[in-house]
Design an enzyme around this catalytic site. Sequence first.
Site, PDB file in Angstrom:
ATOM      1  N   ARG A 116      28.150  10.377  54.225  1.00  0.00           N
ATOM      2  CA  ARG A 116      28.275  10.850  55.155  1.00  0.00           C
ATOM      3  C   ARG A 116      29.152   9.440  56.487  1.00  0.00           C
ATOM      4  O   ARG A 116      29.215   8.428  55.391  1.00  0.00           O
ATOM      5  CB  ARG A 116      25.951  10.655  55.362  1.00  0.00           C
ATOM      6  N   ASP A 261      21.758   6.133  64.853  1.00  0.00           N
ATOM      7  CA  ASP A 261      22.766   5.954  63.184  1.00  0.00           C
ATOM      8  C   ASP A 261      23.938   5.088  63.098  1.00  0.00           C
ATOM      9  O   ASP A 261      24.453   4.588  62.559  1.00  0.00           O
ATOM     10  CB  ASP A 261      23.438   7.207  63.031  1.00  0.00           C
TER      11      ASP A 261
END
Lengths: 373, 373
Positions: A116, A261
Amino acid sequence: MRQGIIPTIDYRKGRVLIIDQTLLPGEEKILELVSPVAVAEAIRSLRVRGAPAIGIAAAYGVLIAIEEHLTRVSAGTAGYRFDREEGLVGGEIVGVDPGPLAEVVDESIRMMSETRPTAANLFWALDRMREAAVGSDAAELCRNAAGAAFRIHDDELRLEREIGEHGAPLVEEGCRILTHCNAGGLATAGYGTALAILYTAHREGRRFRVFADETRPLLQGSRLTAWELSRRGIDVTVLCDSAAASLISSERIDMVLVGADRIAANGDVANKIGTLPLAVLCEKFAVPFYVAAPWSTFDTSLQSGAMIPIEERPADEVTRFAGVRTAHEGIGAYNPAFDRTPAGLITAIITEFGVIERPDGGKIACLSDRARR
Amino acid sequence: MRQGIIPTIDYRKGRVLIIDQTLLPGEEKILELVSPVAVAEAIRSLRVRGAPAIGIAAAYGVLIAIEEHLTRVSAGTAGYRFDREEGLVGGEIVGVDPGPLAEVVDESIRMMSETRPTAANLFWALDRMREAAVGSDAAELCRNAAGAAFRIHDDELRLEREIGEHGAPLVEEGCRILTHCNAGGLATAGYGTALAILYTAHREGRRFRVFADETRPLLQGSRLTAWELSRRGIDVTVLCDSAAASLISSERIDMVLVGADRIAANGDVANKIGTLPLAVLCEKFAVPFYVAAPWSTFDTSLQSGAMIPIEERPADEVTRFAGVRTAHEGIGAYNPAFDRTPAGLITAIITEFGVIERPDGGKIACLSDRARR
């Protein structure tokens, strides 16, 4: 699993144990991942998710890759396994060439890094593994790698408690908090970032009410955050992401509190898609907007949020649900997993170092100095 | 059904024909509603939805109630039915007491008015039916009621085309338009309000791209708007409601265009939940925010949006999807169907009278005068 936390992730003798978050809240199933490929798949398919949690998972993924290699080149033994207390189990490492082992480490880091693209913690954890997994011989390399992986996990849990303690005073008695996605135990080592603050305030005896955005397309808010909070006896109500504005605009929310994030050097925050509109609404209606994240979420190599890569996920996350088509065959979807919130919209970032009000480049540079010490 | 429009609603000899919107896009099923109770159920359960469409449906619901009564008090006949061309079918009305008939009209208006509380068009259509359904005898009352119901439907379709023509110049070649919920043929007599503008621009040969918010919880955007637009060959992409901010903030949207369920005297707009955050984002990022609605959506009896009643719908629209729980058992949900957008955030309202830029109380009072003429 340890006490008082969610069994998001753990490691035991060659097995990475995760709760499969794609099955929650319907089923609480612990998966045992026994290969680096399985760990990478679990990250990519969001069985384990949340920036801090995937950092820990990736570190353990490297550890499992090392074990796999040791077992392969030492045919005939029962297999090597690391253990948190006992160290390496399965015998002395004799005659293992450190060159190919280092290559295995590199390869597994590459595999994990391609799962990711957005979460900083993933790359931060892999950088720590890369730096640690060295040694004059294979045994030393193994000891160092295992030490680093366990330390990443242990440190994370300690930092989460510190974030909780720094942030808890913001949550006053009777407070109404809106949160987005899941920045709780399921996103981390088990305690949380944004939700750690709520857990600490709750433990300190304050009562408050949480509104959890359901967080389309994968519903981490209604599936995971509501599950976590209600397990702890915290009053939680879910709502569609688009309904948050109606609460915020009518003075029914006292603060918005989310995780992150990746945070750039200037304080811009990448977080779950749907974070930016909340921050804009908070500015418009004068509601404080807080972000909670450990230092491992900061990426000071990026000047601003515009440089943070944003993962685009498959269209069918939006156009299908539970096997049912929600849009007609052939309709495409725009499905970014994250958006970027400018630092100027953020009231404060809560880290293990304390509450950074009105974050900017200067304040984050100071944190960076402190983190290096 | 008529040419070039979606078969959202029609009436034929005692039957209200609707396309069951809860089944779209999976199934295109025409329901035949043969009692006022069935019409009320269809409105309440969103089989027919959209402010203008439910106004028309409710008017026909009153018509069916009249037919039901006539047939009941004239036992032995094959039943009375209105027909658009032929008038009343089933024989002369003889010896029907107008008193009880007027009570049936009142009762059916009450039943229709209790289906959904927010859309102005519903109450506007029922007011017109109440005013029209009078007469010196039962036959005159019937003729007047039928005339009013057909006129509501016919007028609506004409107004939609006028809205389309007034708004179409806003849609330039290459334009990127974001819309929310469904303000198309399925929400109206078959052509649309917001989408009528796009249909007209499309017919005029301009190419543009539409982004359709999926519109949680009931996904009218992905289920209905994407279906309508793609049937007409218009380029449409769906997205989660929370992803609109990422497009709007990065200069990838040239205008936001939505419908309305009720507009107050000062220009405040109630529309599908999730409209307000779009308007706030448009203000923040300097993107025009347009609302398209016929005059029947205006409610000048209400001074401001704060007075518009907002329907709250069942929690399980949010906590379940396609029979699957999306939140743990026992978790509650906040589920308002609409929000209120202040007039100050609206670039223009497009009506059958033209484009009302920067709507305010004065401009709407002028419209009101014009509508009365």
